[in-house]
Design a protein around this motif. Sequence first.
Motif, PDB file in Angstrom:
ATOM      1  N   VAL A 112      46.820  32.017  37.215  1.00  0.00           N
ATOM      2  CA  VAL A 112      46.820  31.233  38.445  1.00  0.00           C
ATOM      3  C   VAL A 112      47.432  32.094  39.539  1.00  0.00           C
ATOM      4  CG1 VAL A 112      47.671  29.168  39.612  1.00  0.00           C
ATOM      5  CG2 VAL A 112      46.979  29.051  37.212  1.00  0.00           C
ATOM      6  N   LEU A 113      46.701  32.213  40.658  1.00  0.00           N
ATOM      7  CA  LEU A 113      47.197  32.916  41.834  1.00  0.00           C
ATOM      8  C   LEU A 113      47.750  31.877  42.804  1.00  0.00           C
ATOM      9  CD1 LEU A 113      44.255  35.428  42.451  1.00  0.00           C
ATOM     10  CD2 LEU A 113      46.459  35.942  41.405  1.00  0.00           C
ATOM     11  N   GLN A 114      48.989  32.059  43.237  1.00  0.00           N
ATOM     12  CA  GLN A 114      49.606  31.135  44.193  1.00  0.00           C
ATOM     13  C   GLN A 114      50.215  31.944  45.321  1.00  0.00           C
ATOM     14  OE1 GLN A 114      52.614  28.571  42.545  1.00  0.00           O
ATOM     15  NE2 GLN A 114      52.866  27.402  44.458  1.00  0.00           N
ATOM     16  N   ALA A 115      50.032  31.440  46.553  1.00  0.00           N
ATOM     17  CA  ALA A 115      50.559  32.179  47.705  1.00  0.00           C
ATOM     18  C   ALA A 115      50.979  31.203  48.783  1.00  0.00           C
ATOM     19  CB  ALA A 115      49.515  33.138  48.247  1.00  0.00           C
ATOM     20  N   ALA A 116      52.115  31.529  49.401  1.00  0.00           N
ATOM     21  CA  ALA A 116      52.553  30.779  50.579  1.00  0.00           C
ATOM     22  C   ALA A 116      51.812  31.332  51.789  1.00  0.00           C
ATOM     23  CB  ALA A 116      54.074  30.918  50.740  1.00  0.00           C
ATOM     24  N   PRO A 117      51.754  30.561  52.866  1.00  0.00           N
ATOM     25  CA  PRO A 117      51.041  31.045  54.057  1.00  0.00           C
ATOM     26  C   PRO A 117      51.596  32.372  54.549  1.00  0.00           C
ATOM     27  CG  PRO A 117      51.521  28.705  54.248  1.00  0.00           C
ATOM     28  CD  PRO A 117      52.242  29.166  53.033  1.00  0.00           C
ATOM     29  N   GLY A 118      50.676  33.351  54.744  1.00  0.00           N
ATOM     30  CA  GLY A 118      51.055  34.650  55.247  1.00  0.00           C
ATOM     31  C   GLY A 118      51.662  35.576  54.231  1.00  0.00           C
ATOM     32  N   LYS A 119      51.697  35.216  52.942  1.00  0.00           N
ATOM     33  CA  LYS A 119      52.282  36.054  51.907  1.00  0.00           C
ATOM     34  C   LYS A 119      51.240  36.401  50.863  1.00  0.00           C
ATOM     35  CE  LYS A 119      56.999  34.233  52.365  1.00  0.00           C
ATOM     36  NZ  LYS A 119      58.141  33.615  51.626  1.00  0.00           N
ATOM     37  N   PRO A 120      51.409  37.553  50.138  1.00  0.00           N
ATOM     38  CA  PRO A 120      50.459  37.917  49.086  1.00  0.00           C
ATOM     39  C   PRO A 120      50.605  36.974  47.902  1.00  0.00           C
ATOM     40  CG  PRO A 120      52.290  39.460  49.106  1.00  0.00           C
ATOM     41  CD  PRO A 120      52.457  38.584  50.325  1.00  0.00           C
ATOM     42  N   PRO A 121      49.551  36.799  47.111  1.00  0.00           N
ATOM     43  CA  PRO A 121      49.595  35.858  45.985  1.00  0.00           C
ATOM     44  C   PRO A 121      50.458  36.400  44.851  1.00  0.00           C
ATOM     45  CG  PRO A 121      47.525  37.038  45.952  1.00  0.00           C
ATOM     46  CD  PRO A 121      48.239  37.459  47.219  1.00  0.00           C
ATOM     47  N   SER A 122      51.065  35.475  44.142  1.00  0.00           N
ATOM     48  CA  SER A 122      51.824  35.806  42.936  1.00  0.00           C
ATOM     49  C   SER A 122      51.124  35.207  41.724  1.00  0.00           C
ATOM     50  CB  SER A 122      53.252  35.260  43.032  1.00  0.00           C
ATOM     51  OG  SER A 122      53.225  33.837  43.169  1.00  0.00           O
ATOM     52  N   LEU A 123      51.416  35.767  40.559  1.00  0.00           N
ATOM     53  CA  LEU A 123      50.756  35.337  39.335  1.00  0.00           C
ATOM     54  C   LEU A 123      51.602  34.335  38.577  1.00  0.00           C
ATOM     55  CD1 LEU A 123      49.399  38.762  38.018  1.00  0.00           C
ATOM     56  CD2 LEU A 123      48.023  36.836  38.813  1.00  0.00           C
ATOM     57  N   ARG A 124      50.918  33.325  38.037  1.00  0.00           N
ATOM     58  CA  ARG A 124      51.562  32.345  37.195  1.00  0.00           C
ATOM     59  C   ARG A 124      50.653  32.020  36.009  1.00  0.00           C
ATOM     60  NH1 ARG A 124      53.735  27.251  40.403  1.00  0.00           N
ATOM     61  NH2 ARG A 124      54.521  26.894  38.277  1.00  0.00           N
ATOM     62  N   ASN A 125      51.273  31.620  34.923  1.00  0.00           N
ATOM     63  CA  ASN A 125      50.542  31.164  33.735  1.00  0.00           C
ATOM     64  C   ASN A 125      49.514  32.193  33.272  1.00  0.00           C
ATOM     65  OD1 ASN A 125      50.422  28.441  32.153  1.00  0.00           O
ATOM     66  ND2 ASN A 125      48.297  29.115  32.307  1.00  0.00           N
ATOM     67  N   VAL A 126      49.936  33.438  33.103  1.00  0.00           N
ATOM     68  CA  VAL A 126      49.035  34.522  32.727  1.00  0.00           C
ATOM     69  C   VAL A 126      48.806  34.481  31.217  1.00  0.00           C
ATOM     70  CG1 VAL A 126      48.692  37.004  32.685  1.00  0.00           C
ATOM     71  CG2 VAL A 126      49.838  35.920  34.639  1.00  0.00           C
ATOM     72  N   GLU A 127      47.541  34.440  30.807  1.00  0.00           N
ATOM     73  CA  GLU A 127      47.168  34.489  29.398  1.00  0.00           C
ATOM     74  C   GLU A 127      46.019  35.490  29.219  1.00  0.00           C
ATOM     75  OE1 GLU A 127      48.529  33.029  26.918  1.00  0.00           O
ATOM     76  OE2 GLU A 127      49.884  31.652  27.971  1.00  0.00           O
ATOM     77  N   PRO A 128      46.006  36.364  28.238  1.00  0.00           N
ATOM     78  CA  PRO A 128      47.078  36.536  27.240  1.00  0.00           C
ATOM     79  C   PRO A 128      48.198  37.438  27.734  1.00  0.00           C
ATOM     80  CG  PRO A 128      45.268  37.979  26.718  1.00  0.00           C
ATOM     81  CD  PRO A 128      44.848  37.215  27.936  1.00  0.00           C
ATOM     82  N   ALA A 129      47.909  38.392  28.716  1.00  0.00           N
ATOM     83  CA  ALA A 129      48.945  39.293  29.213  1.00  0.00           C
ATOM     84  C   ALA A 129      48.510  39.809  30.577  1.00  0.00           C
ATOM     85  CB  ALA A 129      49.173  40.458  28.247  1.00  0.00           C
TER      86      ALA A 129
ATOM     87  N   VAL B 197      34.497  31.715  43.586  1.00  0.00           N
ATOM     88  CA  VAL B 197      33.981  33.060  43.826  1.00  0.00           C
ATOM     89  C   VAL B 197      33.860  33.772  42.475  1.00  0.00           C
ATOM     90  CG1 VAL B 197      34.425  35.292  44.917  1.00  0.00           C
ATOM     91  CG2 VAL B 197      35.000  33.168  46.118  1.00  0.00           C
ATOM     92  N   GLN B 198      32.767  34.513  42.281  1.00  0.00           N
ATOM     93  CA  GLN B 198      32.542  35.259  41.035  1.00  0.00           C
ATOM     94  C   GLN B 198      32.377  36.742  41.353  1.00  0.00           C
ATOM     95  OE1 GLN B 198      29.153  33.325  39.275  1.00  0.00           O
ATOM     96  NE2 GLN B 198      30.413  31.782  38.250  1.00  0.00           N
ATOM     97  N   VAL B 199      33.108  37.581  40.612  1.00  0.00           N
ATOM     98  CA  VAL B 199      33.039  39.028  40.818  1.00  0.00           C
ATOM     99  C   VAL B 199      33.146  39.709  39.456  1.00  0.00           C
ATOM    100  CG1 VAL B 199      34.028  38.962  43.136  1.00  0.00           C
ATOM    101  CG2 VAL B 199      35.522  39.236  41.140  1.00  0.00           C
ATOM    102  N   SER B 200      32.742  40.979  39.417  1.00  0.00           N
ATOM    103  CA  SER B 200      32.936  41.823  38.231  1.00  0.00           C
ATOM    104  C   SER B 200      34.013  42.837  38.555  1.00  0.00           C
ATOM    105  CB  SER B 200      31.638  42.534  37.850  1.00  0.00           C
ATOM    106  OG  SER B 200      30.662  41.604  37.443  1.00  0.00           O
ATOM    107  N   ALA B 201      35.023  42.887  37.709  1.00  0.00           N
ATOM    108  CA  ALA B 201      36.146  43.809  37.952  1.00  0.00           C
ATOM    109  C   ALA B 201      36.770  44.166  36.611  1.00  0.00           C
ATOM    110  CB  ALA B 201      37.186  43.176  38.868  1.00  0.00           C
ATOM    111  N   PRO B 202      37.196  45.429  36.443  1.00  0.00           N
ATOM    112  CA  PRO B 202      37.821  45.826  35.174  1.00  0.00           C
ATOM    113  C   PRO B 202      39.270  45.363  35.102  1.00  0.00           C
ATOM    114  CG  PRO B 202      37.765  47.690  36.680  1.00  0.00           C
ATOM    115  CD  PRO B 202      37.063  46.567  37.379  1.00  0.00           C
ATOM    116  N   SER B 203      39.720  45.176  33.892  1.00  0.00           N
ATOM    117  CA  SER B 203      41.137  44.881  33.685  1.00  0.00           C
ATOM    118  C   SER B 203      41.935  46.169  33.826  1.00  0.00           C
ATOM    119  CB  SER B 203      41.352  44.269  32.304  1.00  0.00           C
ATOM    120  OG  SER B 203      41.023  45.227  31.304  1.00  0.00           O
ATOM    121  N   GLU B 204      43.275  46.034  33.797  1.00  0.00           N
ATOM    122  CA  GLU B 204      44.108  47.229  33.910  1.00  0.00           C
ATOM    123  C   GLU B 204      43.929  48.163  32.718  1.00  0.00           C
ATOM    124  OE1 GLU B 204      48.119  46.007  34.518  1.00  0.00           O
ATOM    125  OE2 GLU B 204      47.870  45.800  36.685  1.00  0.00           O
ATOM    126  N   THR B 205      43.505  47.625  31.584  1.00  0.00           N
ATOM    127  CA  THR B 205      43.263  48.459  30.396  1.00  0.00           C
ATOM    128  C   THR B 205      41.864  49.043  30.370  1.00  0.00           C
ATOM    129  OG1 THR B 205      42.609  46.488  29.142  1.00  0.00           O
ATOM    130  CG2 THR B 205      44.931  47.173  29.022  1.00  0.00           C
TER     131      THR B 205
END
Length: 412
Positions: free
Chosen positions: A73-90, A114-122
């Motif tokens: 879950v991406l959450q952000a306050a107005p004017g701030k970058p999003p933070s991550l919550r409830n990340v599964e599995p890592a 919105v749908q996109v194709s993007a690689p994971s960090e691994t």
Amino acid sequence: MTLLFASTTAACLVVLAAVAVRIDAESRRSGLDHEVGSRATGLSRAVWFDAGVLHLEPLSEDELARGAQVLAVLQAAPGKPPSLRNVEPARSALPGQDRLGLLWQSVLEEQETVQVSAPSETGGRLRWAAAPVWDDDRIGAAVLVGTEVARGERDHDVLVRWLAVGCTALVCCAAAVGHLLSGRAMRPALVGLEQQEQFLAEAAHELRTPLATLRLVVERADTSDEALRLVDRLSRLVTGLLARARTETGAQRAELVPLRLDQLVETTVEELPDQDNVTVNSEPVVVLGDPDLLAQAVRNLVENAQRHGGPPGSPVEVTVAPGLVAVRDHGAGVPLADRERVFARGVTGASGAGSGTGAGLAIVRWVAELHHGSARLTDAPGGGSLAELRLPKDRARTSSSSSHEDLGTVGS
């Protein structure tokens, strides 16, 4: 026929397989997009904002959340970058921070999933769907769901391999069946050709033997030279007819050799039983041709002109030029509408050099086409018909351009 049958089957199967592969690939992509999009949209409706606080408790109990391969879950306050919550599995299963920022901007701009194709960090290849979660009149969060693309591609590759194996097997079966069917279809024709060749061989033996005996009898009886010429002519006719039958059925090919066309025409006219009214105007010409077949064509032209070119004894003029043998009579001529029809077998002409039963001129045209030439009828200057046997210019040349003296007579 086997190769053609197998090639046609292979081409059809390749087209069908290509269509199937394309449809399967598009169907899997569409199914993957539908899966992640529906899961992200459903989970975005399960969570909510209350006085600016995002409640994620339903995610622990929702079947959509437990079935997601990657969830955040991406959450952000107005004017701030999003933070991550409830990340599964890592966290390593998610895209990099830059791509997450771009994905969040896309959700804010589109205000829908919105749908996109993007690689994971691994480095894993995933398809992502981000669905907005509304906090009153603004987007305060987004549910991010990811699914590996490789899973669908593996199934697609399995399908491609099965299609390749199946098409190969079908082509082999088609080739075997085509070979069997073509063999059965061609067998009667091959048997017929073999029987016809056997008949021609027997006919040649049965006809040549009495002719040879007749010639010996005529020679011993010390009869006139005219009888000997008639016997020789009959022998050549038999040989020519047999050669034509063999050539038309494919049992043998015509052998084109250099020969003196003018000498062939003169010799052929001299062997005619009635050649007093025939005059030959010729110049030395060398062509590539079959002597027996060309002699038969010339003989038919002259005899047709004698028989149907006016009253008995009417003059017949034969002209030999490079690539041309022309026979002129002084009859009534052949109507324009009949000049092609008289070259067909069994057709009777009215008068002129092109008349008769039709067999004679049919043979003339066949011989001309066999030598890559042509045969036609035209009006002669001053009246009468002009029958022409033409050979292509590249197959005819005057003797002045070659050592035709070495060719000898036509009979050689």
